[in-house]
Design an enzyme around this catalytic site. Structure first.
Site, mmCIF file in Angstrom:
data_model
loop_
_atom_site.group_PDB
_atom_site.id
_atom_site.type_symbol
_atom_site.label_atom_id
_atom_site.label_comp_id
_atom_site.label_asym_id
_atom_site.label_seq_id
_atom_site.Cartn_x
_atom_site.Cartn_y
_atom_site.Cartn_z
ATOM 1 N N ASP A 78 9.373 2.610 1.489
ATOM 2 C CA ASP A 78 8.207 3.338 1.988
ATOM 3 C C ASP A 78 8.109 3.069 3.489
ATOM 4 O OD1 ASP A 78 5.729 4.146 2.847
ATOM 5 O OD2 ASP A 78 4.641 3.433 1.079
ATOM 6 N N PHE B 25 0.855 -1.189 0.000
ATOM 7 C CA PHE B 25 0.000 0.000 0.000
ATOM 8 C C PHE B 25 0.891 1.239 0.000
ATOM 9 C CE2 PHE B 25 -2.506 3.463 1.683
ATOM 10 C CZ PHE B 25 -3.673 3.334 0.939
ATOM 11 N N LYS C 245 2.894 9.811 8.398
ATOM 12 C CA LYS C 245 2.137 9.449 9.606
ATOM 13 C C LYS C 245 2.686 9.971 10.938
ATOM 14 C CE LYS C 245 -0.092 5.262 7.801
ATOM 15 N NZ LYS C 245 -1.478 5.558 8.114
HETATM 16 C C1 LIG Z 1 3.104 2.243 3.850
HETATM 17 C C2 LIG Z 1 2.175 3.369 3.523
HETATM 18 N N1 LIG Z 1 2.475 4.199 2.507
HETATM 19 C C3 LIG Z 1 1.675 5.217 2.171
HETATM 20 C C4 LIG Z 1 0.502 5.456 2.842
HETATM 21 C C5 LIG Z 1 -0.374 6.603 2.439
HETATM 22 O O1 LIG Z 1 -0.280 7.613 3.378
HETATM 23 P P1 LIG Z 1 -1.361 8.827 3.399
HETATM 24 O O2 LIG Z 1 -2.660 8.232 3.778
HETATM 25 O O3 LIG Z 1 -0.793 9.769 4.417
HETATM 26 O O4 LIG Z 1 -1.354 9.397 2.026
HETATM 27 C C6 LIG Z 1 0.140 4.620 3.901
HETATM 28 C C7 LIG Z 1 -1.126 4.835 4.621
HETATM 29 O O5 LIG Z 1 -1.656 3.965 5.260
HETATM 30 C C8 LIG Z 1 0.999 3.549 4.249
HETATM 31 O O6 LIG Z 1 0.700 2.711 5.243
#
Ligand SMILES: Cc1ncc(COP(=O)(O)O)c(C=O)c1O
Length: 390
Positions: free
Chosen positions: A216, A129, A245
């Site tokens: 990520d 994700f 986050k």
């Molecule tokens: C690993 C990862 N990358 C990207 C995101 C996307 O982040 P945002 O919701 O702040 O755009 C998330 C959100 O859950 C995530 O867990």
């Protein structure tokens, strides 16, 4: 009650939370909840941490926003602090995880074009994700996130997570690849932890192929797994790493950190953000990072994670419908053979906030300031609910 004036993206939201303090939340009826989710890995310092509240108050009464047309001292300080902590060199600030990953994807494409590759291609993982923008949902390995938004973008190929051979096969067959984008532990995919040597091997393959290793760490970052970034437990440096986050303890902020060649591909005019790295967000980011360090909360996350893992294993080890209890630090998943959402609903009734992901996984992302007693309370509430779930 759900408002008819809000776009219908989140479904029914029965609960209204009105106040938070440390690991506690209160709803509009005054009922108290132990928060073992932290706004999905956001409020690592707990709710309304005084250091962040103070920094926000001071910055809000001095200068909230001024635009990236001008120097922003707090942004420069936060970039320096993150570089010191991470071993990375240059930081781009934005407002969310998706935007941080967009920046990473754009860095990879510029890097690829710089090498004369017409269709720079990024390897992304199944069950990953990365966000909800068009590029990041294309990168995401979940059809539910993509369905209805076609056409997706070109320039991505997919491999199974935790499978080095699959990456080697792509290396042999696809000369357009310029980067690998991977979560060091898959969060939304069900708190999936790869083999201990996986990230090291990805690093070695990227070195051999001239690919950027892009991590990520939007969910794993900001101390959650026991070190500021998770990769710091694997004795390697990525070329690009993203975080969001937990970086502002609730104030929207994201960052894309780069190193080596990747640190120098962006030129003025290539990329930008109106709000990204504004004084208010960076004041929150600085207070969050400083508190994580001064209160040794990364070490605490590792210690508390061990305590939770032991207690949950003791309480659930013999439970036939528990497949696995896994994770690192305070990012934990309990995989069941049955749907996890009913357990989450029951926990809420009992005053405990946890989350269901990947349909059968109960995810725990408690704040790093949780006390031993609160961790024990979490386990004492959750274990009987899981035992009763089959
Ligand atoms: C690993 C990862 N990358 C990207 C995101 C996307 O982040 P945002 O919701 O702040 O755009 C998330 C959100 O859950 C995530 O867990």
């Amino acid at each position: 009650m759900t408002s008819k004036h809000l776009m219908n993206t989140y479904g029914d939201r029965a609960l209204t939370l009105t106040r938070g303090e440390g690991p506690w939340l209160w709803d509009s009826d005054g009922k108290r909840y132990l928060d073992a989710l932290s706004g999905i890995a956001v409020c690592g310092l707990g709710h309304c941490h005084p250091a962040v509240t103070r920094a926000l108050g001071e910055q809000a009464s001095t200068l909230v926003h001024c635009s990236n047309l001008y120097n922003i001292p707090a942004q420069q300080q936060l970039a320096a602090r993150l570089s010191d902590i991470s071993g990375m060199e240059r930081v781009f600030f934005c407002n969310s995880g998706a935007e941080a990953n967009e920046a990473a994807i754009k860095v990879a494409r510029l890097y690829g074009h710089g090498k004369g590759i017409d269709t720079p291609t990024i390897i992304v993982m199944e069950q990953s994700f990365h966000g909800r923008t068009m590029a990041t949902l294309t990168a995401t390995g979940n059809r539910k996130v993509q369905a209805g938004f076609e056409p997706l973008l070109r320039g991505f190929v997919r491999a199974p997570f935790n499978d080095l051979e699959a990456l080697e096969t792509i290396a042999r067959n696809n000369s357009s690849v310029v980067a690998v984008l991977v979560e060091p532990i898959q969060g939304e995919g069900g708190v999936r932890v790869p083999a201990e040597d996986y990230l090291q091997k990805v690093r070695a393959l990227c070195d051999r192929q001239g690919w950027l290793m892009m991590l990520d760490e939007v969910q794993t970052g900001a101390g959650r797994t026991g070190t500021f970034f998770h990769y710091q437990q694997h004795n390697l440096l990525p070329d690009v790493v993203t975080i969001a986050k937990g970086l502002g303890n609730g104030v929207p902020i994201g960052a894309c950190l780069t190193r080596g060649t990747a640190a120098n591909v962006m030129q003025p005019g290539n990329h930008g953000s109106t709000f990204g790295g504004n004084p208010l967000a960076c004041a929150a980011g600085l207070a969050t990072v400083d508190t994580l360090l001064s209160e040794q909360l990364m070490e605490r996350a590792a210690e508390l994670g061990g305590r939770l893992q032991r207690a949950l294993t003791e309480g659930l080890g013999d439970c036939p419908h528990v497949v696995e209890i896994r994770g690192r630090g305070l990012m934990m998943g309990i995989e069941l053979t049955v749907p996890s959402a009913p357990v989450v609903a029951r926990a809420l009734e009992e005053g405990l906030i946890v989350n269901s992901t990947a349909e059968r996984v109960i995810r725990l992302l408690p704040p790093l300031i949780l006390s031993d007693e609160q961790a024990d309370e979490l386990v004492a509430t959750l274990v009987p609910l899981i035992r009763a779930a089959a």
